[in-house]
Design a protein around this motif. Structure first.
Motif, PDB file in Angstrom:
ATOM      1  N   PRO A 139       0.818  -1.230   0.000  1.00  0.00           N
ATOM      2  CA  PRO A 139       0.000   0.000   0.000  1.00  0.00           C
ATOM      3  C   PRO A 139       0.841   1.264   0.000  1.00  0.00           C
ATOM      4  O   PRO A 139       2.001   1.261   0.435  1.00  0.00           O
ATOM      5  CB  PRO A 139      -0.813  -0.135   1.293  1.00  0.00           C
ATOM      6  CG  PRO A 139      -0.037  -1.057   2.158  1.00  0.00           C
ATOM      7  CD  PRO A 139       0.635  -2.023   1.221  1.00  0.00           C
ATOM      8  N   LEU A 140       0.232   2.335  -0.494  1.00  0.00           N
ATOM      9  CA  LEU A 140       0.911   3.624  -0.607  1.00  0.00           C
ATOM     10  C   LEU A 140       0.039   4.702   0.026  1.00  0.00           C
ATOM     11  O   LEU A 140      -1.132   4.850  -0.349  1.00  0.00           O
ATOM     12  CB  LEU A 140       1.162   3.953  -2.080  1.00  0.00           C
ATOM     13  CG  LEU A 140       1.885   5.249  -2.410  1.00  0.00           C
ATOM     14  CD1 LEU A 140       3.327   5.205  -1.898  1.00  0.00           C
ATOM     15  CD2 LEU A 140       1.878   5.492  -3.920  1.00  0.00           C
ATOM     16  N   GLU A 141       0.582   5.451   0.971  1.00  0.00           N
ATOM     17  CA  GLU A 141      -0.174   6.518   1.626  1.00  0.00           C
ATOM     18  C   GLU A 141      -0.206   7.772   0.746  1.00  0.00           C
ATOM     19  O   GLU A 141       0.758   8.076   0.041  1.00  0.00           O
ATOM     20  CB  GLU A 141       0.442   6.857   2.983  1.00  0.00           C
ATOM     21  CG  GLU A 141       0.259   5.768   4.027  1.00  0.00           C
ATOM     22  CD  GLU A 141       0.696   6.214   5.412  1.00  0.00           C
ATOM     23  OE1 GLU A 141       1.186   7.358   5.537  1.00  0.00           O
ATOM     24  OE2 GLU A 141       0.531   5.430   6.365  1.00  0.00           O
ATOM     25  N   ALA A 142      -1.327   8.498   0.803  1.00  0.00           N
ATOM     26  CA  ALA A 142      -1.469   9.728   0.024  1.00  0.00           C
ATOM     27  C   ALA A 142      -2.445  10.667   0.717  1.00  0.00           C
ATOM     28  O   ALA A 142      -3.315  10.242   1.475  1.00  0.00           O
ATOM     29  CB  ALA A 142      -1.954   9.419  -1.385  1.00  0.00           C
ATOM     30  N   ASP A 143      -2.268  11.959   0.447  1.00  0.00           N
ATOM     31  CA  ASP A 143      -3.167  13.003   0.950  1.00  0.00           C
ATOM     32  C   ASP A 143      -3.430  13.953  -0.209  1.00  0.00           C
ATOM     33  O   ASP A 143      -2.516  14.663  -0.666  1.00  0.00           O
ATOM     34  CB  ASP A 143      -2.526  13.737   2.131  1.00  0.00           C
ATOM     35  CG  ASP A 143      -3.518  14.650   2.862  1.00  0.00           C
ATOM     36  OD1 ASP A 143      -4.505  15.071   2.227  1.00  0.00           O
ATOM     37  OD2 ASP A 143      -3.291  14.955   4.051  1.00  0.00           O
ATOM     38  N   ILE A 144      -4.656  13.954  -0.719  1.00  0.00           N
ATOM     39  CA  ILE A 144      -5.009  14.712  -1.923  1.00  0.00           C
ATOM     40  C   ILE A 144      -6.117  15.698  -1.590  1.00  0.00           C
ATOM     41  O   ILE A 144      -7.119  15.330  -0.967  1.00  0.00           O
ATOM     42  CB  ILE A 144      -5.472  13.763  -3.049  1.00  0.00           C
ATOM     43  CG1 ILE A 144      -4.375  12.738  -3.364  1.00  0.00           C
ATOM     44  CG2 ILE A 144      -5.857  14.547  -4.300  1.00  0.00           C
ATOM     45  CD1 ILE A 144      -4.846  11.626  -4.276  1.00  0.00           C
ATOM     46  N   TYR A 145      -5.943  16.955  -2.030  1.00  0.00           N
ATOM     47  CA  TYR A 145      -6.996  17.951  -1.808  1.00  0.00           C
ATOM     48  C   TYR A 145      -8.010  17.869  -2.946  1.00  0.00           C
ATOM     49  O   TYR A 145      -7.652  17.934  -4.133  1.00  0.00           O
ATOM     50  CB  TYR A 145      -6.426  19.358  -1.723  1.00  0.00           C
ATOM     51  CG  TYR A 145      -7.470  20.376  -1.283  1.00  0.00           C
ATOM     52  CD1 TYR A 145      -7.821  20.486   0.053  1.00  0.00           C
ATOM     53  CD2 TYR A 145      -8.119  21.185  -2.217  1.00  0.00           C
ATOM     54  CE1 TYR A 145      -8.797  21.384   0.471  1.00  0.00           C
ATOM     55  CE2 TYR A 145      -9.095  22.086  -1.820  1.00  0.00           C
ATOM     56  CZ  TYR A 145      -9.427  22.180  -0.470  1.00  0.00           C
ATOM     57  OH  TYR A 145     -10.397  23.067  -0.069  1.00  0.00           O
ATOM     58  N   ILE A 146      -9.283  17.712  -2.573  1.00  0.00           N
ATOM     59  CA  ILE A 146     -10.381  17.664  -3.543  1.00  0.00           C
ATOM     60  C   ILE A 146     -11.108  19.001  -3.504  1.00  0.00           C
ATOM     61  O   ILE A 146     -11.718  19.356  -2.491  1.00  0.00           O
ATOM     62  CB  ILE A 146     -11.362  16.520  -3.220  1.00  0.00           C
ATOM     63  CG1 ILE A 146     -10.621  15.185  -3.063  1.00  0.00           C
ATOM     64  CG2 ILE A 146     -12.429  16.434  -4.305  1.00  0.00           C
ATOM     65  CD1 ILE A 146      -9.917  14.711  -4.304  1.00  0.00           C
ATOM     66  N   ASP A 147     -11.017  19.752  -4.592  1.00  0.00           N
ATOM     67  CA  ASP A 147     -11.667  21.058  -4.669  1.00  0.00           C
ATOM     68  C   ASP A 147     -13.117  20.886  -5.107  1.00  0.00           C
ATOM     69  O   ASP A 147     -13.492  19.856  -5.680  1.00  0.00           O
ATOM     70  CB  ASP A 147     -10.913  21.946  -5.665  1.00  0.00           C
ATOM     71  CG  ASP A 147     -11.194  23.429  -5.479  1.00  0.00           C
ATOM     72  OD1 ASP A 147     -11.990  23.767  -4.573  1.00  0.00           O
ATOM     73  OD2 ASP A 147     -10.618  24.241  -6.212  1.00  0.00           O
TER      74      ASP A 147
END
Length: 664
Positions: A379-387
């Protein structure tokens, strides 16, 4: 301008006739020099596609491109002369594609199977507007015409450890470039033993016998290179070891082929793995781009899934929502995949992608499956902003637009005019979540595109026209194309071609070029500025030295001087043209977003005539308003129009810059 017949009739009434001053007709070139720099491949078959590089080759909005080849064809028994011409395909500004046709082969080879083609090649860009030919240099060619190709294999460039599906570079030559002329494949023979198995491969593994795998990434220039992969459809999704040999094969037909020598292989093959998420921020219609290894293309029995497990925290409500979703991504290659944010599936099942915004954080998992057998990567961690909803717009400048700049004497300041247009659009849409780009959009699946042409293909000398179907109230579509031809609008009795048409801006002149109508709102100030630059008026086009000395106008004050210097005239021309172009694009985009009067299916403009209202009808917007030279300021949306756009596409961190925005 939207598609109301009454509006078009009204607009046509504002066109006047061109005045004639019996001036001497001056030739105004529409295009600059064309150069051929290379022709390849140098070994061709009767079914080959020949690439011609150089430039700048104009696109279809300018006209067609004709190739002429002249020279001799030499065989062992003699030679003959030939001359042949045909229309070729423009694939980019610096590349043409000549697909060898039976008629071309008949003329050039006269039914000989092998020989040397020697001579010169030339291309002519033929203007659809004037019929004038713009010729390239004569480029010397020497092409070896053959009936078949025997491949050569010198090496397989591997460390001995590779991912399943990932391509491995070959050192090879004399390959078929693509299936249109003949097919190049790698042929594998050997044995594969899964990592979970031990002992002898012949007992515990499976035999690989004459397995053909298409080669990719063959150099079209010299027929070298090529890449081979180990697909999971053949070898399965689990890691293991392959021992055996490989050779190359060129298929001329389904039954005729030519083989290379063989090379032994011993390769450890690994399962799929995630590398990184390259997307930091996106919105509805955008991509989440994922890089990794071993991604399998989506097929009937094999494919790749991406699973996300995490949460979404809303900036609006501050509430956290658990999100677990399985995606079937677009597989770009074995190392690249992307997920589209869609409204009614995937993340759209958990997030209101039009109205909410916030942070999506958690883990992504890749999973490659074949016939019910699946293997997951780390698994790969991510933090993405959804506008919240953001409208992406691509401006697509056609080559006929460049030809019109040449008529205006401003072709060398094309980039500066585009920059001013973009600045104008951004100013008009300040506080609204619209992002307009000059470059091609690659990070969104849903985006709008506006074509900027020279002449109006409708023959109506319109400044701009939104040819999308119906009124998109709420901007639900997100992927309108303001350009090309729309047959449905033609069937409805309205103009079919959409976009923005720069040549029609000559209508603001008291003496436009032949074939262009003078508008009733033609203005002497237009001629005061542009006549000095227009070759057809005896003016001098902007020079290279003037480009290096160019200083953009901040507010167009130079345009109002009684005796501006040459440098001020040039700055003013760029300011006026860029501002008008940006305003027209912003106006047509407003239509595609549902303006004006979103609640009405039949009203497309603001009622009446108020100063500087962008969505007023065309005849109500004077030259001074459009050009940014009005003493009252620049064009803008009225209060009701702006509030509507702000409601459906809110840019949360920017408020309305106009505190007392006027009503409509």
């Amino acid at each position: 301008m939207k598609k109301l017949l009454s509006t078009l009739i009204l607009l046509c009434l504002f066109f006047g006739c061109d005045d004639s001053d019996n001036r001497e007709e001056l030739f105004v070139p529409e295009w600059n020099d064309i150069n051929i720099s290379a022709v390849y491949p140098t070994t061709v078959l009767a079914t080959s596609e020949v690439v011609i590089t150089g430039g700048v080759f104009p696109d279809s909005s300018f006209g067609v491109i004709e190739l002429t080849i002249e020279g001799s064809f030499t065989t062992g028994s003699g030679n003959h002369q030939f001359s042949y011409s045909e229309i070729v395909e423009r694939t980019s500004y610096d590349s043409l594609l000549w697909k060898l046709t039976p008629s071309a082969i008949d003329v050039i080879t006269q039914e000989n199977n092998t020989g040397m083609i020697e001579g010169i090649i030339r291309v002519d860009a033929i203007s659809s507007r004037t019929g004038v030919r713009y010729s390239s240099n004569q480029f010397t060619i020497s092409l070896n015409f053959v009936s078949s190709l025997t491949p050569e294999l010198s090496g397989v460039n591997t460390s001995g450890v590779e991912f399943l599906e990932n391509p491995i570079e070959l050192t090879a030559a004399n390959l078929c470039v693509d299936e249109k002329e003949c097919s190049a494949v790698a042929v594998l023979n050997g044995c594969f033993l899964a990592s979970s198995m031990t002992g002898d491969c012949s007992t515990n593994g499976f035999s690989v016998s004459n397995v053909e795998i298409p080669l990719v990434d063959i150099s079209p220039v010299d027929r070298t290179g090529g890449k081979l992969n180990f697909p999971v459809e053949i070898f399965g999704v689990h890691p293991g070891n392959f021992q055996g040999e490989v050779f190359l094969r060129n298929y001329t037909t389904s039954t005729e082929y030519f083989d290379s020598n063989s090379i032994s292989l011993d390769i450890e093959l690994l399962e799929n793995s995630l590398g990184y998420i390259s997307t930091d921020e996106t919105s509805l219609g955008g991509y989440i781009s994922i890089t990794g290894d071993g991604f399998a293309p989506q097929g009937d029995i094999c494919g790749t899934q991406i699973r996300f497990d995490g949460s979404f925290v809303s900036d609006i409500s501050n509430e956290s929502t658990d999100v677990t979703v399985l995606f079937v991504p677009d597989i770009i290659s074995s190392t690249s995949a992307r997920i589209v944010l869609e409204e009614n599936s995937g993340l759209g099942d958990f997030i209101d992608l039009r109205n909410d915004r916030g942070s999506l954080a958690g883990e992504f998992f890749s999973e490659v499956c074949c016939s019910g057998s699946c293997v997951s990567g780390t698994p790969l961690e991510a933090d993405i902003y959804i506008d919240n909803l953001k409208q992406i717009v691509e401006l697509d400048f056609q080559d006929s637009y460049v030809g019109t700049l040449t008529m205006m004497g401003l072709q060398r300041l094309d980039a500066e005019i585009r920059a001013r247009a973009l600045e104008t659009i951004d100013s008009i849409y300040t506080g609204i979540n619209v992002e307009v780009r000059l470059e091609k959009v690659l990070d969104y699946a849903l985006y709008s595109r506006v074509e900027i042409h020279g002449a109006d293909p409708n023959g109506l000398n319109l400044l701009g026209y939104d040819n999308t179907v119906g009124k998109d109230t709420g901007n639900l579509r997100l992927h309108d194309v303001l350009g090309g031809v729309n047959s449905q609008t033609q069937e409805d009795g309205y103009p079919g071609y959409g976009g923005v048409f720069l040549e029609s801006y000559f209508g603001f002149s008291q003496h436009p070029p032949d074939g262009i109508y003078k508008l009733e709102m033609a203005n002497e100030l237009f001629d005061k500025i542009f006549d000095e630059l227009r070759p057809d008026r005896g003016g001098e086009s902007v020079t290279i030295s003037e480009v290096s000395e160019f200083i953009p106008s901040m507010d167009g004050y130079e345009c109002l001087l009684n005796s501006p210097t040459r440098r001020q005239t040039v700055s003013c021309a760029v300011y006026i043209l860029g501002t008008m172009l940006g305003g027209t694009i912003a106006h047509e985009l407003g239509h595609s977003f549902g303006l004006a009067e979103p609640a009405s299916e039949t009203i497309f403009h603001n009622p009446g005539d108020e100063p500087l209202r962008l969505m007023d009808s065309g005849a109500m917007r004077s030259f001074e308003e459009r050009s940014g030279l009005s003493i009252d300021g620049l064009e803008r949306f009225c209060r009701q129009n702006y509030d509507y756009l702000k409601t459906i596409m809110n840019k949360s961190d920017i408020q309305d810059p106009i505190s007392s925005r006027p009503g409509c």
